[in-house]
Design a protein around this motif. Sequence first.
Motif, PDB file in Angstrom:
ATOM      1  N   GLU A 103       0.828  -1.206   0.000  1.00  0.00           N
ATOM      2  CA  GLU A 103       0.000   0.000   0.000  1.00  0.00           C
ATOM      3  C   GLU A 103       0.864   1.259   0.000  1.00  0.00           C
ATOM      4  O   GLU A 103       0.548   2.237  -0.682  1.00  0.00           O
ATOM      5  N   ALA A 104       1.955   1.227   0.748  1.00  0.00           N
ATOM      6  CA  ALA A 104       2.864   2.386   0.771  1.00  0.00           C
ATOM      7  C   ALA A 104       3.480   2.603  -0.610  1.00  0.00           C
ATOM      8  O   ALA A 104       3.682   3.740  -1.034  1.00  0.00           O
ATOM      9  N   ALA A 105       3.773   1.527  -1.316  1.00  0.00           N
ATOM     10  CA  ALA A 105       4.381   1.637  -2.643  1.00  0.00           C
ATOM     11  C   ALA A 105       3.383   2.112  -3.685  1.00  0.00           C
ATOM     12  O   ALA A 105       3.745   2.831  -4.614  1.00  0.00           O
ATOM     13  N   ASP A 106       2.117   1.721  -3.543  1.00  0.00           N
ATOM     14  CA  ASP A 106       1.117   2.069  -4.546  1.00  0.00           C
ATOM     15  C   ASP A 106      -0.264   2.190  -3.898  1.00  0.00           C
ATOM     16  O   ASP A 106      -1.056   1.245  -3.898  1.00  0.00           O
ATOM     17  N   PRO A 107      -0.563   3.372  -3.337  1.00  0.00           N
ATOM     18  CA  PRO A 107      -1.824   3.574  -2.610  1.00  0.00           C
ATOM     19  C   PRO A 107      -3.085   3.375  -3.449  1.00  0.00           C
ATOM     20  O   PRO A 107      -4.171   3.218  -2.900  1.00  0.00           O
ATOM     21  N   ARG A 108      -2.944   3.342  -4.768  1.00  0.00           N
ATOM     22  CA  ARG A 108      -4.123   3.121  -5.627  1.00  0.00           C
ATOM     23  C   ARG A 108      -4.834   1.809  -5.294  1.00  0.00           C
ATOM     24  O   ARG A 108      -6.016   1.662  -5.566  1.00  0.00           O
ATOM     25  N   PHE A 109      -4.088   0.866  -4.722  1.00  0.00           N
ATOM     26  CA  PHE A 109      -4.629  -0.474  -4.513  1.00  0.00           C
ATOM     27  C   PHE A 109      -4.987  -0.759  -3.055  1.00  0.00           C
ATOM     28  O   PHE A 109      -5.160  -1.915  -2.656  1.00  0.00           O
ATOM     29  N   ALA A 110      -5.135   0.295  -2.259  1.00  0.00           N
ATOM     30  CA  ALA A 110      -5.474   0.131  -0.838  1.00  0.00           C
ATOM     31  C   ALA A 110      -6.778  -0.638  -0.659  1.00  0.00           C
ATOM     32  O   ALA A 110      -6.876  -1.520   0.206  1.00  0.00           O
ATOM     33  N   ARG A 111      -7.777  -0.329  -1.472  1.00  0.00           N
ATOM     34  CA  ARG A 111      -9.066  -1.038  -1.343  1.00  0.00           C
ATOM     35  C   ARG A 111      -8.924  -2.516  -1.686  1.00  0.00           C
ATOM     36  O   ARG A 111      -9.558  -3.368  -1.076  1.00  0.00           O
ATOM     37  N   GLY A 112      -8.088  -2.822  -2.653  1.00  0.00           N
ATOM     38  CA  GLY A 112      -7.865  -4.229  -2.998  1.00  0.00           C
ATOM     39  C   GLY A 112      -7.174  -4.977  -1.877  1.00  0.00           C
ATOM     40  O   GLY A 112      -7.517  -6.124  -1.572  1.00  0.00           O
ATOM     41  N   LEU A 113      -6.210  -4.338  -1.254  1.00  0.00           N
ATOM     42  CA  LEU A 113      -5.506  -4.966  -0.133  1.00  0.00           C
ATOM     43  C   LEU A 113      -6.440  -5.130   1.060  1.00  0.00           C
ATOM     44  O   LEU A 113      -6.400  -6.144   1.767  1.00  0.00           O
ATOM     45  N   GLU A 114      -7.312  -4.150   1.247  1.00  0.00           N
ATOM     46  CA  GLU A 114      -8.326  -4.248   2.302  1.00  0.00           C
ATOM     47  C   GLU A 114      -9.270  -5.415   2.022  1.00  0.00           C
ATOM     48  O   GLU A 114      -9.661  -6.153   2.930  1.00  0.00           O
ATOM     49  N   MET A 115      -9.616  -5.599   0.758  1.00  0.00           N
ATOM     50  CA  MET A 115     -10.467  -6.721   0.360  1.00  0.00           C
ATOM     51  C   MET A 115      -9.785  -8.046   0.717  1.00  0.00           C
ATOM     52  O   MET A 115     -10.411  -8.957   1.257  1.00  0.00           O
ATOM     53  N   LEU A 116      -8.488  -8.142   0.453  1.00  0.00           N
ATOM     54  CA  LEU A 116      -7.751  -9.374   0.756  1.00  0.00           C
ATOM     55  C   LEU A 116      -7.675  -9.617   2.259  1.00  0.00           C
ATOM     56  O   LEU A 116      -7.763 -10.765   2.711  1.00  0.00           O
ATOM     57  N   GLU A 117      -7.521  -8.550   3.029  1.00  0.00           N
ATOM     58  CA  GLU A 117      -7.522  -8.695   4.489  1.00  0.00           C
ATOM     59  C   GLU A 117      -8.879  -9.191   4.981  1.00  0.00           C
ATOM     60  O   GLU A 117      -8.946 -10.017   5.900  1.00  0.00           O
ATOM     61  N   SER A 118      -9.951  -8.715   4.380  1.00  0.00           N
ATOM     62  CA  SER A 118     -11.274  -9.192   4.799  1.00  0.00           C
ATOM     63  C   SER A 118     -11.458 -10.662   4.409  1.00  0.00           C
ATOM     64  O   SER A 118     -12.135 -11.414   5.117  1.00  0.00           O
ATOM     65  N   ASP A 119     -10.836 -11.079   3.319  1.00  0.00           N
ATOM     66  CA  ASP A 119     -10.825 -12.511   2.984  1.00  0.00           C
ATOM     67  C   ASP A 119     -10.174 -13.313   4.108  1.00  0.00           C
ATOM     68  O   ASP A 119     -10.649 -14.385   4.473  1.00  0.00           O
ATOM     69  N   HIS A 120      -9.073 -12.795   4.635  1.00  0.00           N
ATOM     70  CA  HIS A 120      -8.370 -13.490   5.716  1.00  0.00           C
ATOM     71  C   HIS A 120      -9.295 -13.674   6.920  1.00  0.00           C
ATOM     72  O   HIS A 120      -9.294 -14.734   7.560  1.00  0.00           O
ATOM     73  N   GLU A 121     -10.062 -12.646   7.229  1.00  0.00           N
ATOM     74  CA  GLU A 121     -10.996 -12.735   8.353  1.00  0.00           C
ATOM     75  C   GLU A 121     -12.064 -13.797   8.086  1.00  0.00           C
ATOM     76  O   GLU A 121     -12.400 -14.586   8.971  1.00  0.00           O
ATOM     77  N   ALA A 122     -12.593 -13.822   6.876  1.00  0.00           N
ATOM     78  CA  ALA A 122     -13.598 -14.835   6.528  1.00  0.00           C
ATOM     79  C   ALA A 122     -12.991 -16.233   6.565  1.00  0.00           C
ATOM     80  O   ALA A 122     -13.626 -17.189   7.024  1.00  0.00           O
ATOM     81  N   LEU A 123     -11.769 -16.350   6.111  1.00  0.00           N
ATOM     82  CA  LEU A 123     -11.091 -17.641   6.109  1.00  0.00           C
ATOM     83  C   LEU A 123     -10.884 -18.167   7.522  1.00  0.00           C
ATOM     84  O   LEU A 123     -10.941 -19.380   7.751  1.00  0.00           O
TER      85      LEU A 123
END
Length: 188
Positions: A103-123
Amino acid sequence: MTQYDIQTRKGLPQEMQALLTVLPRDGWRDHPNFARSIQNWMGAHQMFRGLTGQIRQDSEDFLEQKQEDQTYAARLAHFGMLLFNNLHGHHSWEDRSFFPELEAADPRFARGLEMLESDHEALDGHLDQFRRTGNRLVQLATLDPTQMKDEAGQMLDTVTTIDGFLERHLTDEEDLAVPILLHHALRG
């Protein structure tokens, strides 16, 4: 915040594919910024896919009476522990270190990384069910092997769910992270 349901999504949402379009999957390994660390990270993903496949196959074999109860219980304990512990550790590291770096390298994808973190919670919920079912199965192998078949059916359902969930999640994770890593020459 937009919610992305892993159960229904079919790949990364379009807005998260900007770098993937420029750096498609079939060119990653030949890219000059494809580092050993990226290969190792993707190798961990392959290990998770392999472990779920192995547990699913062992469960099917047991249910078809192609595997003895003690063998099945021992293999489930071994491969199940590898899957559970390594997957939790891997996702914890991604959430705490890897995703913030991306996210620090490319903030454009913060929402995508957040989506992946929410996957981790569901998993986590699926993994908890997997752990409980696996523990019961291993205990039944000693206490009452005649009851293992019902639990093995539940294990097969659980690991099949995890397998499908992981395949979607790991593919999305790779499709989002690897282009960021390549584009910004990270982890080289």
